[in-house]
Every structure is written in structure tokens, then in C-alpha cells.
Design a protein around this motif. Structure first.
Motif, PDB file in Angstrom:
ATOM      1  N   MET A 167       0.824  -1.219   0.000  1.00 25.58           N
ATOM      2  CA  MET A 167       0.000   0.000   0.000  1.00 25.58           C
ATOM      3  C   MET A 167       0.852   1.261   0.000  1.00 25.58           C
ATOM      4  N   GLY A 168       2.146   1.102   0.304  1.00 26.03           N
ATOM      5  CA  GLY A 168       3.035   2.259   0.347  1.00 26.03           C
ATOM      6  C   GLY A 168       2.789   3.170   1.523  1.00 26.03           C
ATOM      7  N   VAL A 169       2.434   2.586   2.683  1.00 24.76           N
ATOM      8  CA  VAL A 169       2.167   3.390   3.870  1.00 24.76           C
ATOM      9  C   VAL A 169       2.804   2.734   5.090  1.00 24.76           C
ATOM     10  N   VAL A 170       2.940   3.522   6.138  1.00 26.66           N
ATOM     11  CA  VAL A 170       3.366   3.000   7.425  1.00 26.66           C
ATOM     12  C   VAL A 170       2.389   3.514   8.474  1.00 26.66           C
ATOM     13  N   LYS A 171       2.004   2.647   9.386  1.00 28.84           N
ATOM     14  CA  LYS A 171       1.071   3.014  10.444  1.00 28.84           C
ATOM     15  C   LYS A 171       1.877   3.447  11.670  1.00 28.84           C
ATOM     16  N   VAL A 172       1.675   4.680  12.088  1.00 27.92           N
ATOM     17  CA  VAL A 172       2.492   5.260  13.161  1.00 27.92           C
ATOM     18  C   VAL A 172       1.611   5.551  14.367  1.00 27.92           C
ATOM     19  N   MET A 173       2.078   5.157  15.529  1.00 27.18           N
ATOM     20  CA  MET A 173       1.412   5.473  16.784  1.00 27.18           C
ATOM     21  C   MET A 173       2.113   6.685  17.388  1.00 27.18           C
TER      22      MET A 173
END
Length: 224
Positions: A167-173
């Protein structure tokens, strides 16, 4: 007290500063100038510098701020001078109180962070040695930092599951446990794909860890 350059009062104070801190002539002159300004302001009111009260000092600083528009940094430096001067008088036994004791220094504006230029960024990204696994890992970390604008604590806390190259994304908290999806971009995606396929398994050497970026011992990284 007359605010002349050869004032024995200021000479004695500056001599004490020189003996205590070994200050330069320029620094001593700055202390002297700050005290002269208050002395000259007090003179028309019939008050001498060593005997000024808390109200006198507060009114002086307020006038410097409101009428003269003195910057907070300059005002803070002058207040520091006054505090040191009246503490010196206390040690000399010439006062029983400190008129500056309850006067707080003005809040200084926080300096804006310096940003890197394009050449600096390119040099930073090119710094890791891509011939080594650690260099490949460091390059992947720098690419992700630069592409996504992450904090260091966010970067090292990323689990593998947070990265989606498809998806070309990173999930950041982030702060306050707020989650956000950040696009990675093609250059960073290519470097990260190489890291995930070859470098990370080599660093882990058969060990299991959920952290996206690992040390040469296959453990999760810290900010340090």
C-alpha cells in the motif's frame, strides 16, 4: 548614587565578579551598564541603587518592557544582573532583603529548529555504508525518517506489522496513542523492500522479533 563610570560601588561589585568568575572586561562592562540603567532611572525619584525596593525594580522592568520595547532576552539578562548585585549586597551585610527575590525572569521564545538543506539531506542519506547489513539498515531508517517526518521514538518503536509496502504506507502510533497512516514514497519503499527481504533476516540470524528495525544482535532498537 551617581551613575558615573568610576562609581566605587559598581567598581567593587565588578571586582567581586572578576574574582569569583574571572569574567572578561566586556562581560563586566555589560554588568556595569545594566546597573547604571537602573541607577539613572531611580535618581529622579531620590532612590539610590543599593536601597531600591522590590516595587522600584518591578516598575523599572515594566517600563523597559512596555515603553522601551526591550526584548525578553535582554530583559532576562538585566534581571540576572540585578539579582546577582542584590545578592552580593546581602553577603556584604548591606541589605537584609533581596528586592529581586520574587521577580520571575520573562519567558524566552523557543528557537525554531534548524532545517537541513537539500545537499545536507543527500549527504545524510549517503552516509551509511551500503556494503554492510548495518549500513543498509541505517539507510532504510534514514529514508523512512525523511520520507515520513517521524520522530526518532516513533521510528524505533515501529513493529513489522506497521509497514505495508504493497500500500506504500506506514502506520504510526504518535503522542496520545493517536494512530496515523503516513505514505512512504517510492525511493524509501525501494530501500525498505531490500531491507525487509535481505538485511533484516541477516541481522536476526534466525531469531524472532516483532520490531521493524533491529540491532546487529537481532534485538529491538532504542532511541540511544
Amino acid at each position: 548614587m551617581k551613575a558615573s563610570r568610576s562609581d566605587p560601588e559598581l567598581d567593587a561589585f565588578c571586582d567581586a565578579l572578576w574574582l569569583e568568575d574571572g569574567l572578561s572586561p566586556r562581560s563586566l562592562e555589560s554588568y556595569r551598564r545594566d546597573l547604571k540603567q537602573l541607577a539613572m532611572w531611580l535618581e529622579p525619584q531620590g532612590v539610590v541603587l543599593p536601597e531600591a525596593g522590590a516595587g522600584d525594580v518591578q516598575r523599572f522592568l515594566a517600563e523597559r518592557t512596555l515603553r522601551q520595547g526591550v526584548a525578553a532576552r535582554s530583559l532576562a539578562r538585566q534581571l540576572s544582573t540585578l539579582k546577582r548585585y542584590y545578592r552580593w549586597l546581602l553577603r556584604q551585610g548591606r541589605r537584609v532583603d533581596d528586592p529581586t527575590l520574587n521577580i520571575e525572569s520573562p519567558r524566552l521564545p523557543r528557537p525554531l529548529p534548524k532545517s537541513l538543506g537539500e545537499a545536507d539531506v543527500e549527504a545524510l542519506l549517503a552516509a551509511p555504508d551500503m556494503a554492510t547489513p548495518l549500513g543498509q539498515r541505517d539507510r532504510a531508517m534514514l529514508e523512512l525518517l525523511y520520507a515520513c517526518g517521524l520522530r526518532v521514538s516513533e521510528l524505533v518503536g515501529l513493529p513489522v506489522a506497521a509497514l505495508s509496502l504493497d500500500m506504500g504506507v506506514v502506520k504510526v502510533m504518535g503522542k496520545g496513542a493517536k494512530e496515523r497512516l503516513v505514505p512512504i514514497g517510492e525511493p524509501a519503499s525501494e530501500i525498505l523492500a531490500g531491507y525487509m527481504q535481505g538485511t533484516r533476516p541477516a541481522l536476526l540470524a534466525g531469531r524472532a522479533d516483532d520490531a521493524l528495525f533491529v540491532t546487529e544482535r537481532g534485538a529491538a532498537m532504542t532511541r540511544q
